[in-house]
Design a protein around this motif. Structure first.
Motif, short mmCIF file in Angstrom:
data_model
loop_
_atom_site.label_atom_id
_atom_site.label_comp_id
_atom_site.label_asym_id
_atom_site.label_seq_id
_atom_site.Cartn_x
_atom_site.Cartn_y
_atom_site.Cartn_z
N ILE A 47 0.91 -1.09 -0.18
CA ILE A 47 -0.10 -0.13 -0.01
C ILE A 47 0.84 1.39 0.21
O ILE A 47 1.71 1.43 0.91
N LYS A 48 0.77 2.11 -1.12
CA LYS A 48 1.28 3.35 -1.05
C LYS A 48 0.28 4.44 -1.47
O LYS A 48 -0.85 4.34 -1.96
N GLU A 49 0.65 5.57 -1.37
CA GLU A 49 -0.09 6.67 -1.69
C GLU A 49 0.08 7.01 -3.14
O GLU A 49 1.20 7.44 -3.63
N TYR A 50 -0.94 7.15 -3.86
CA TYR A 50 -0.95 7.48 -5.32
C TYR A 50 -1.98 8.66 -5.69
O TYR A 50 -3.03 8.80 -5.20
N SER A 51 -1.82 9.33 -6.76
CA SER A 51 -2.76 10.48 -7.57
C SER A 51 -3.69 9.46 -8.08
O SER A 51 -3.50 8.36 -8.82
N LEU A 52 -5.16 9.68 -7.77
CA LEU A 52 -6.15 8.89 -8.38
C LEU A 52 -6.17 9.17 -9.85
O LEU A 52 -6.50 8.39 -10.65
N GLU A 53 -5.75 10.66 -10.22
CA GLU A 53 -5.66 10.99 -11.55
C GLU A 53 -4.81 10.22 -12.76
O GLU A 53 -4.98 9.50 -13.54
N PHE A 54 -3.77 10.00 -11.97
CA PHE A 54 -2.57 9.45 -12.57
C PHE A 54 -2.89 7.76 -12.63
O PHE A 54 -2.64 7.14 -13.78
N LEU A 55 -3.41 7.23 -11.64
CA LEU A 55 -3.96 5.70 -11.67
C LEU A 55 -4.81 5.44 -12.87
O LEU A 55 -4.76 4.61 -13.60
N PHE B 19 -16.78 1.53 -7.62
CA PHE B 19 -16.29 1.34 -6.55
C PHE B 19 -15.56 2.52 -5.87
O PHE B 19 -15.27 3.76 -6.37
N LEU B 20 -15.83 2.40 -4.43
CA LEU B 20 -15.28 3.55 -3.62
C LEU B 20 -14.15 3.32 -3.03
O LEU B 20 -13.98 2.06 -2.40
N LEU B 21 -13.15 4.33 -2.88
CA LEU B 21 -11.91 4.06 -1.88
C LEU B 21 -11.99 5.28 -1.04
O LEU B 21 -12.07 6.52 -1.50
N PRO B 22 -11.09 5.08 0.14
CA PRO B 22 -11.12 6.37 0.99
C PRO B 22 -9.80 7.33 0.27
O PRO B 22 -9.01 6.74 -0.04
N ILE B 23 -10.37 8.68 0.63
CA ILE B 23 -9.19 9.56 0.03
C ILE B 23 -8.29 9.81 1.19
O ILE B 23 -8.65 10.02 2.27
N VAL B 24 -6.93 9.94 0.84
CA VAL B 24 -5.91 10.44 1.76
C VAL B 24 -5.71 11.86 1.76
O VAL B 24 -5.47 12.53 0.88
N THR B 25 -5.81 12.25 2.99
CA THR B 25 -5.85 13.58 3.18
C THR B 25 -4.20 14.13 3.21
O THR B 25 -3.45 13.63 4.01
N HIS B 26 -3.86 14.69 2.10
CA HIS B 26 -2.36 15.16 1.83
C HIS B 26 -2.49 16.50 1.17
O HIS B 26 -2.98 16.90 0.13
N ASP B 27 -1.47 17.42 2.02
CA ASP B 27 -1.52 18.80 1.38
C ASP B 27 -0.31 18.91 0.50
O ASP B 27 -0.45 20.10 -0.50
N SER B 28 0.39 18.10 0.37
CA SER B 28 1.67 18.38 -0.39
C SER B 28 1.26 18.02 -1.85
O SER B 28 0.71 17.16 -2.15
N THR B 29 1.77 18.70 -2.82
CA THR B 29 1.79 18.34 -4.18
C THR B 29 3.05 17.90 -4.65
O THR B 29 3.11 17.46 -5.99
N ASP C 85 -13.50 13.99 -14.50
CA ASP C 85 -12.22 13.81 -13.93
C ASP C 85 -12.16 14.69 -12.90
O ASP C 85 -13.20 15.66 -12.70
N ILE C 86 -11.38 14.49 -11.76
CA ILE C 86 -11.03 15.09 -10.58
C ILE C 86 -9.72 15.73 -10.27
O ILE C 86 -8.75 15.39 -11.09
N SER C 87 -9.58 16.64 -9.45
CA SER C 87 -8.11 17.04 -9.23
C SER C 87 -7.20 16.19 -9.18
O SER C 87 -7.58 15.18 -8.40
N ALA C 88 -5.85 16.62 -9.70
CA ALA C 88 -4.83 15.57 -9.35
C ALA C 88 -4.39 15.56 -8.08
O ALA C 88 -3.65 14.77 -7.56
N ASN C 89 -4.89 16.60 -7.17
CA ASN C 89 -4.40 16.40 -5.66
C ASN C 89 -5.27 15.54 -5.01
O ASN C 89 -5.05 15.26 -3.82
N VAL C 90 -6.15 14.73 -5.52
CA VAL C 90 -7.06 13.57 -4.82
C VAL C 90 -6.11 12.48 -4.69
O VAL C 90 -5.92 11.70 -6.00
#
Length: 965
Positions: free
Chosen positions: A664-672, A811-821, A696-701
């Motif tokens: 498990i790692k943190e990824y941009s949903l847009e990228f995936l 499918f639904l997946l939890p969003i990771v709260t992350h301020d860094s871009t 589409d949604i923001s790349a920050n998700v």
């Protein structure tokens, strides 16, 4: 004058005669019509009564059959005191289920939980269901349990959509409730069988059934047929069912001929005849009268012929029931086709020639005569044996044996009814005989089943014991000696005999319980509440051979009227085979996991070789013929398909056993999502479809997932959508935020999911039952794997479908709260859009490939040789030597090597050259502690030339790029 007077008198006489004749003709016509209608009604009523008797017999036979069939199972369970053997109970259920064509299923529910059901197919969902959770059925089930009597419930609307009758029998063992035995009867088929019986009569009949209360009076609520049938019924009869009664109403067709035309004709002719009296001579008048009488005779003859013809057809329509009528003296005057088929005599041989004695057993007749003589206090013999009771009560039902013309014997049930004419005078007797051979055979089979169950209880090898709590005196049955190995001569009738064979841990536990009970018994301390039965599993060491055996024990504490314990009564049986089988199964499961790990490596490595080889051949496609290109394309496609099938089978096993690892790692949903669309666009094109990103949604998700498993989920959903999309169809992928979660949707415009398949979409090996669905291929594992992966990553998955229009998986997946871009994966996504790296602008990098499978090593070398300098090693020893003598940029290795684990080599390589980049190509699960020392994993399950080249090129670019790029 005299002549005139005579003429006037003659005219008056003619007028009087004409008037009387006219009135008489009208009266006679009405009389004939009335008589004909009476005969019609009488015939309908008699047919309805006969049909009611037959249908009553048929229904009671079928419904009470469930009672007889389940008695054997009840006897078995009681004999085993509830400790049923699955193999035996399944065998009995299968035999019982085959006895009736109307059984939908038969189930056994100990403690109100369904544990056995027959047939299994189609009823898997019922296993494990608890009746308490069936809100609509539990109140009635609860009443049945409390009543301790079997009841027939229904008709009820079944889950499958059909109408069913449910026979439930509560089972009590030694006064304690054990569970329910239920049989579901297909009500629609049962009631349709009544209509099949009616159809053989050859006339239109309406049937209706409703419940009767405990006083046998009908209550409201018709559950089959039209309620109005009870208002116009030709006949009704009460039907005994388990736990109650039904009322059956039969309404026969009332076809009334239109007699007004006949009346008009007769009245017209009569009026003309009256006029003729005034103008015709006496001769013509007499001739007219004779002609009129002749017409009436012919009409009456025709009516009687029609009635006799209809009666003949009705009698012969009852082909399965023997209908035999006699006059008052016993001479047969009706012998229908059913009687001819049953007995072998023709109607001509017996009608007006023989009595029923010709096909009755003389010994049965004589025995019945003696019984009736004693019962009625007068001598009964001959034909009176059949008519004595009908003369008193109107009818009688009894069992007889018919002897056919060929000498065969047929058990029958005969209903004899006394017949009367319209004036109420006795004219004869009517007998209806039904062949009971099948019922007799069924009863014989049930008897044999009961005998087998009784034999089973004798060979069950159950030990029974009783222990006096004050004296510790103990009584055993013979089976206790064979279970414990304690010989009869060594048995001292004391608790010590059983204590000596207890395993030491169980001995201490039981002794503590015994001390508490003995203290209560000695001090006369009563229980506040009745103690519950005890059930335990324990071990013993046999006294004869010191063998360890597992026992299942049951015991009850017996108290006096005040509640003071006096003794313990228990039973035990050997379950060692089950325990040892469980241990063997656990060992087999462990071996299976080890085997799958080996298979994972040994299957995927050759497949990777094949895939890589085919990829290399594809590079030379321009020089190949069209036929060779086609064959190469087939090989590529089937290689990929075989790889996917093997991956699915291995993944589903790992998921079910919980051994599949996740990184498990943190990824941009847009990228995936964009990466998944790009990787699956080619597959969609093969099916003439196109994948579009609809929203589409923001790349920050960001989401926390395993990238490889996320791509596997998207590949499964997109490939399914592509397979079922129409030509030139569009597959939409939408991303959005729903209630704080990332929502991903895949929508196609295919045929949709069949309604009957929707509840099995995510089950393993499930595929819709249609030729179109089957032609798409696949194992039916993809969606099951997808659901498990999503849930393992903390999400949920579902679908919606409109038949013929579209299917939407989400499918639904939890969003990771992350301020860094500047997240690592976001940087990778940005880097993927930069200018392509040119490997030829640098000196060739050094690659060491460590692999014991020479074919795979050859393929890797062929793939990289034009861009990289490749060196190979087959063992850890060879690799160590090469690492110590050469500086390598990349280490590509398999983990399973002949002389050890590849992880050992990773540590050595990092110590020799800290900048070396390590790529693992094995399919063995990677432990988290090992992930820190490697740079990438290329699973052989997903290996292709393009993916491998892209991975190693990407690592080269990352290595050469300065940190601020």
């Amino acid at each position: 004058m005299k002549h005139y007077k005579l003429s006037a008198e003659g005219a008056n006489w003619l007028k009087l005669i004409a008037g009387i004749l006219f009135v008489s003709i009208i009266a006679l016509t009405e009389y004939f019509i009335h008589e004909y209608r009476n005969k019609q009604q009488a015939e309908r009523d008699r047919n309805a009564a006969e049909l009611a008797i037959r249908l009553k017999s048929q229904l009671e036979t079928e419904l009470h059959g469930a009672t007889f069939l389940t008695h054997g199972i009840e006897a078995y369970v009681v004999a085993r005191k509830g400790n049923v053997v699955p193999a035996e109970i399944n065998s009995m259920l299968e035999q019982v289920y085959s006895f009736s064509p109307f059984f939908r299923n038969i189930g056994i529910a100990p403690d109100n939980e369904i544990r056995w059901v027959m047939p299994i197919e189609g009823n898997e969902a019922a296993l494990g269901v608890k009746y308490e959770n069936l809100a609509s059925q539990w109140p009635e089930i609860k009443k049945t349990i409390a009543s301790k009597n079997a009841r027939l419930h229904g008709p009820l609307e079944l889950v499958q959509g059909d109408l069913g009758l449910i026979y439930r029998a509560p089972l009590y063992i030694e006064g304690a409730y054990w569970g329910l035995i239920s049989a579901v009867i297909d009500a629609e088929s049962l009631f349709e069988s009544l209509m099949d019986e009616v159809a053989e009569v050859g006339t239109s009949v309406k049937l209706a059934i409703k419940h009767g209360d405990k006083n046998n009076f009908p209550v409201e609520g018709v559950f089959w047929g039209n309620p109005s049938t009870f208002n116009t019924a030709s006949a009704t009869t009460l039907i005994d069912i388990p736990g109650g009664r039904w009322l059956l109403a039969i309404e026969t067709e009332k076809t009334l001929l239109n007699f007004w035309l006949l009346r008009a004709v007769v009245w017209g002719l009569s009026f003309i005849g009256v006029l003729g009296f005034f103008y015709l001579t006496r001769h013509f008048y007499q001739q007219k009268l004779l002609n009129s009488l002749s017409t009436e005779v012919e009409s009456r003859t025709k009516e009687l012929s029609d009635v006799n013809s209809k009666l003949y057809h009705v009698l012969n329509a009852a082909s399965k029931t023997a209908i035999i009528a006699t006059d008052k003296n016993g001479l047969i005057n009706v012998f229908n086709r059913g009687a001819e088929r049953m007995l072998g005599y023709s109607s001509a041989e017996v009608v007006h020639k023989e009595t029923p004695a010709i096909f009755h057993d003389p010994e049965e007749v004589e025995a019945k005569g003696l019984k009736l003589s004693k019962q009625l206090g007068r001598n009964i013999s001959g034909f009176a044996v059949f008519t004595a009771i009908p003369d008193i009560e109107g009818s009688e039902k009894d069992s007889w044996t018919y002897i056919t013309k060929s000498g065969g014997r047929i058990p029958v049930e005969v209903i004899v009814t006394k017949e009367f004419d319209n004036d109420g005078n006795a004219v004869g007797y009517l007998g209806l005989a039904s062949d009971m051979s099948q019922q007799v055979n069924d009863q014989r089979a049930l008897k044999e089943l009961k005998e087998r169950l009784e034999s089973a209880t004798q060979v069950a090898n159950i030990g029974v014991w009783e222990l006096n709590l004050k004296t510790r005196e103990m009584l055993w049955n013979g089976q206790m000696h064979s279970l414990t190995g304690v010989k009869s001569e060594d048995f001292k009738h004391s608790y010590h005999s059983i204590e000596s064979v207890f395993y030491h841990e169980e001995k201490h536990e039981f002794n503590e319980l015994l001390k508490k009970l003995e203290r209560k018994a000695t001090n006369a301390e009563p229980f506040i509440e009745i103690p519950l039965p005890l059930e335990t599993t324990f071990r013993i060491i046999r006294a004869d051979n010191e063998e360890l055996r597992w026992m299942k024990g049951h015991a009850v504490i017996q108290c006096d009227n005040a509640g003071v314990p006096e003794s313990m009564l228990g039973a035990m049986h050997d379950i060692s085979s089950l325990v040892f089988a469980k241990e063997a199964a656990e060992q087999a499961e462990k071996l299976k996991s080890q085997f799958l790990s080996t298979v994972s490596h040994e299957l995927r490595t050759p497949l990777s070789v094949i895939s890589g080889s085919l990829s290399l051949m594809s590079l030379e496609a321009e020089t190949l013929s069209e036929e060779t290109k086609h064959v190469l394309e087939l090989a590529n496609r089937n290689s990929k398909r075989l790889t996917l099938l093997i991956n699915d089978l291995l993944d589903i096993e790992k998921l079910s056993s919980g051994s599949l690892s996740f990184q498990i790692k943190e990824y941009s949903l847009e990228f995936l999502v964009q990466k998944a669309i790009a990787e699956n666009q080619g597959y969609a094109a093969q099916h003439q479809a196109k994948i579009l990103l609809d929203r589409d949604i923001s790349a920050n998700v960001h989401i926390a997932v395993d990238e490889l498993r996320f791509m596997q989920v998207m590949a499964n959903l997109l490939s399914n959508a592509a397979k079922f999309s129409p030509n030139d169809g569009e597959i939409k992928v939408a991303t959005s935020i729903a209630e704080g979660n990332a929502l991903v949707e895949v929508i196609d415009r295919g045929p949709g999911i069949p309604e009957v398949f929707k509840n099995r979409v995510f089950e393993p090996f499930a595929q819709a039952e249609s030729s179109d669905s089957r032609s798409k291929g696949g194992t039916g594992l993809g969606l099951a794997i997808t659901k498990t992966i999503i849930e393992k990553m903390g999400g949920t998955i579902g679908f919606g479908s409109v038949p013929g229009e579209k299917t939407r998986f989400w499918f639904l997946l939890p969003i990771v709260t992350h301020d860094s871009t500047t997240h690592e994966v976001t940087k990778l996504g940005k880097q993927a859009n930069r200018l392509n790296y040119d490997p030829y602008s640098h000196a060739k990098a050094n690659v060491l490939h460590v692999e014991d499978y020479d074919d795979f090593s050859t393929v890797i070398t062929a793939i990289l040789k034009d861009t990289y300098k490749v060196d190979t090693a087959r063992t850890i020893r060879q690799a160590k030597q090469k690492l110590s003598s050469e500086n390598y940029d990349f280490l590509v290795l398999d983990i399973a090597l002949p002389d050890g684990s590849g992880w050992e080599l990773v540590d050595i390589a990092k110590k020799v050259n800290n900048d070396i980049q390590v790529i693992v190509t094995s399919d063995y699960d990677t432990a988290p502690e090992n992930m820190a020392n490697i740079d990438a994993i290329m699973s052989k399950a997903a290996f292709t030339r393009s993916k491998f080249v892209g991975l190693i090129d990407k690592l080269s670019r990352d290595k050469d790029r300065s940190p601020d790029v």
